[in-house]
Design an enzyme around this catalytic site. Sequence first.
Site, mmCIF file in Angstrom:
data_model
loop_
_atom_site.group_PDB
_atom_site.id
_atom_site.type_symbol
_atom_site.label_atom_id
_atom_site.label_comp_id
_atom_site.label_asym_id
_atom_site.label_seq_id
_atom_site.Cartn_x
_atom_site.Cartn_y
_atom_site.Cartn_z
ATOM 1 N N ASN A 69 0.838 -1.186 0.000
ATOM 2 C CA ASN A 69 0.000 0.000 0.000
ATOM 3 C C ASN A 69 0.880 1.245 0.000
ATOM 4 O OD1 ASN A 69 0.580 -0.744 2.789
ATOM 5 N ND2 ASN A 69 -0.959 0.732 3.463
ATOM 6 N N GLU B 19 -3.161 -4.818 -2.875
ATOM 7 C CA GLU B 19 -3.708 -5.754 -3.852
ATOM 8 C C GLU B 19 -3.754 -5.126 -5.244
ATOM 9 O OE1 GLU B 19 -5.775 -6.438 0.137
ATOM 10 O OE2 GLU B 19 -5.051 -4.735 -1.022
ATOM 11 N N CYS C 282 -9.989 -4.862 0.786
ATOM 12 C CA CYS C 282 -11.112 -3.928 0.935
ATOM 13 C C CYS C 282 -12.128 -4.195 -0.181
ATOM 14 C CB CYS C 282 -10.621 -2.482 0.897
ATOM 15 S SG CYS C 282 -10.094 -1.914 -0.747
#
Length: 145
Positions: free
Chosen positions: A50, A63, A98
């Site tokens: 991230n 991701e 998420c």
Amino acid sequence: MNTFALSESQQQALLQAARAAQLKAYAPYSRYQVGAAVLDDQGRIHAGCNVENAAYPEGVCAEAAALSAMVLAGSTRSVAVLVVGHGGKNNSAWTTPCGGCRQKLREFGALDMPILSANDTDLGPRHTLAQLLPESFGPGHLGPR
């Protein structure tokens, strides 16, 4: 559905790549570092971390970064994903993708694609994409490409 059996060596390689990526995460605001690794249909592993931004919605999830690396390497099919975060400790929830990343994973993976969670010491639960994103909208809804 294409049931994919993840071997122990593939799982360990994903875990190692995701943990290494997590260490590189840029998370000065949340201090919640996440690493992800995607196994593509050619057996290659693509990692991402991230990257936060002072304008919060402009950050990039681990991701999404891993999927971008996969596409850059020439693949558009993922067969397994492993996400490493700070969850699973002291009865906290394990880190899973998420909502936005679940939809991004849907673009490139089958509904039975395994998505594993881990932290810096343990391997956590394993879900399928269908479990994390039930009744999802995917490429098949738009007809042939």
